[in-house]
Design a protein around this motif. Structure first.
Motif, PDB file in Angstrom:
ATOM      1  N   UNK A 200       0.859  -1.184   0.000  1.00 56.01           N
ATOM      2  CA  UNK A 200       0.000   0.000   0.000  1.00 56.01           C
ATOM      3  C   UNK A 200       0.893   1.231   0.000  1.00 56.01           C
ATOM      4  N   UNK A 201       0.519   2.237  -0.776  1.00 57.58           N
ATOM      5  CA  UNK A 201       1.362   3.408  -0.967  1.00 57.58           C
ATOM      6  C   UNK A 201       0.692   4.665  -0.413  1.00 57.58           C
ATOM      7  N   UNK A 202       1.518   5.625  -0.031  1.00 52.37           N
ATOM      8  CA  UNK A 202       1.032   6.915   0.463  1.00 52.37           C
ATOM      9  C   UNK A 202       1.789   8.040  -0.244  1.00 52.37           C
ATOM     10  N   UNK A 203       1.041   8.945  -0.856  1.00 53.58           N
ATOM     11  CA  UNK A 203       1.656  10.145  -1.425  1.00 53.58           C
ATOM     12  C   UNK A 203       1.820  11.194  -0.338  1.00 53.58           C
ATOM     13  N   UNK A 204       2.951  11.890  -0.342  1.00 53.30           N
ATOM     14  CA  UNK A 204       3.183  12.951   0.630  1.00 53.30           C
ATOM     15  C   UNK A 204       3.982  14.065  -0.028  1.00 53.30           C
ATOM     16  N   UNK A 205       3.548  15.289   0.232  1.00 45.70           N
ATOM     17  CA  UNK A 205       4.277  16.434  -0.301  1.00 45.70           C
ATOM     18  C   UNK A 205       5.633  16.511   0.385  1.00 45.70           C
ATOM     19  N   UNK A 206       6.662  16.663  -0.411  1.00 46.43           N
ATOM     20  CA  UNK A 206       8.012  16.770   0.141  1.00 46.43           C
ATOM     21  C   UNK A 206       8.212  18.169   0.731  1.00 46.43           C
ATOM     22  N   UNK A 207       8.677  18.220   1.951  1.00 44.56           N
ATOM     23  CA  UNK A 207       8.886  19.500   2.626  1.00 44.56           C
ATOM     24  C   UNK A 207      10.322  19.617   3.124  1.00 44.56           C
ATOM     25  N   UNK A 208      10.737  20.846   3.351  1.00 42.60           N
ATOM     26  CA  UNK A 208      12.040  21.120   3.935  1.00 42.60           C
ATOM     27  C   UNK A 208      11.881  22.204   4.991  1.00 42.60           C
ATOM     28  N   UNK A 209      12.728  22.155   6.011  1.00 45.14           N
ATOM     29  CA  UNK A 209      12.707  23.176   7.053  1.00 45.14           C
ATOM     30  C   UNK A 209      13.551  24.368   6.611  1.00 45.14           C
ATOM     31  N   UNK A 210      12.895  25.531   6.509  1.00 46.95           N
ATOM     32  CA  UNK A 210      13.577  26.766   6.114  1.00 46.95           C
ATOM     33  C   UNK A 210      13.772  27.602   7.368  1.00 46.95           C
TER      34      UNK A 210
END
Length: 344
Positions: A200-210
């Motif tokens: 089973x797969x999950x899409x997630x927006x890639x984020x970075x700490x700025x």
């Protein structure tokens, strides 16, 4: 005071660090400005008009700002480790005739999910047998980047009984695993069986700490406040010239609704919203309308030029005109608020 508060809030956000979506572009629809510019799925926007870019939110603001004047944008793109410069036309993205449409959507810009995570595994299936684990981030298959579940599903489906090299991020480690999709009954591409791996797969927006240090944070707070102030003035100017619909004007009902939404999203989103409201109030108070602070500055400027105070009759008349304008703007903003609530 409004501007100082906005500077302090933006500086606090920069200092503590914020999680922001990485500006990874999804596949643009055909015949859109983004497609004509040459943008492709997986492109990361790293600069706009020569200035570095750190997040999707910054890209959105730059695009909307450019769309107000129709000026093209020079986008710095990172694609497969290479730097490219592409020109994105923005003319026609914002229109007074269609005030509710998103200019980024019109141009064909959308945020790609960016990350595909393994959610759960089926015992005995190829995924778990090959060593995949729950929480693994699938970065690439046979060297091709994986940005969304669809990319992985299509690759697995079209390659039954074929060994695939998965590049996986597990914690701080990047590992490679060989996964051979099992053939599943049922027609696939060109009548062939379909492949499956049992995951089973999950899409997630890639984020970075700025984030930034204290001194850089203060500079960021000043720059961000100035940027949002100038943007607000340009928006108001476009409304006055008729190039932008007055339906974009919002009142206390919309503000309360947005405050609730941002509060539910988290402290950082709520603080950013408070900073935006502070900037908006500061700009509004500086408009050259009598009864507002900007109107008083106009009085002082006229007195400095004429070397004498304005007559009581002139002041009284302009105050009435100013009050009428402010009441009209408030009524229009409330009308827009309730139109959004009861509209389709």
């Amino acid at each position: 005071a409004n501007f100082l508060l906005a500077i302090a809030l933006y500086a606090a956000l920069a200092w503590t660090g914020t999680e922001q979506p990485v500006p990874i572009v999804d596949r643009p629809p055909p015949a859109t400005a983004a497609a004509r510019a040459g943008l492709q799925s997986g492109d990361t926007v790293i600069g706009v008009n020569g200035a570095p870019l750190q997040s999707w939110n910054q890209l959105r603001l730059k695009v909307i700002d450019a769309s107000l004047s129709g000026a093209p944008l020079l986008l710095g793109i990172e694609r497969s480790g290479q730097r490219l410069d592409l020109i994105l036309a923005t003319q026609g993205a914002m229109s007074a005739d269609l005030p509710d449409r998103d200019p980024l959507q019109v141009l064909g810009l959308s945020l790609a999910p960016g990350e595909v995570l393994i959610g759960s595994l089926v015992a005995g299936e190829p995924a778990i047998v090959s060593g995949l684990q729950v929480g693994d981030r699938v970065k690439a298959i046979d060297g091709d980047p994986v940005l969304r579940s669809r990319d992985l599903i299509e690759r697995v489906r079209d390659n039954p009984d074929q060994s695939l090299v998965f590049t996986v991020q597990r914690g701080n480690d990047e590992i490679t695993l060989r996964v051979t999709p099992a053939a599943q009954s049922g027609p696939g591409a060109e009548g062939r069986p379909r492949g499956r791996i049992g995951a089973m797969l999950q899409d997630r927006v890639r984020t970075e700490t700025v984030s930034a240090d204290a001194l850089e944070s203060l500079a960021t707070g000043v720059a961000r406040t100035w940027e949002m102030s100038a943007f607000s003035v340009r928006m108001l100017g476009r409304m006055l010239t008729g190039d932008l619909s007055v339906r974009n004007l919002s009142g206390p009902v919309t503000i309360a609704d947005m405050a609730g939404q941002t509060a539910r999203s988290g402290l950082q989103a709520y603080v950013a919203f408070l900073a935006l409201i502070s900037v908006s109030l500061g700009v509004l108070n500086l408009l050259p309308i009598p009864i507002l602070d900007g109107g008083h500055l106009v009085y002082y400027a006229v007195e400095a030029i004429t070397r004498r105070p304005l007559s009581e009759q002139v002041v009284a008349f302009t105050q009435k005109v100013g009050l009428t304008l402010v009441v009209f703007m408030m009524a229009l903003a409330l009308f827009n608020d309730f139109s959004r609530l009861i509209g389709p």
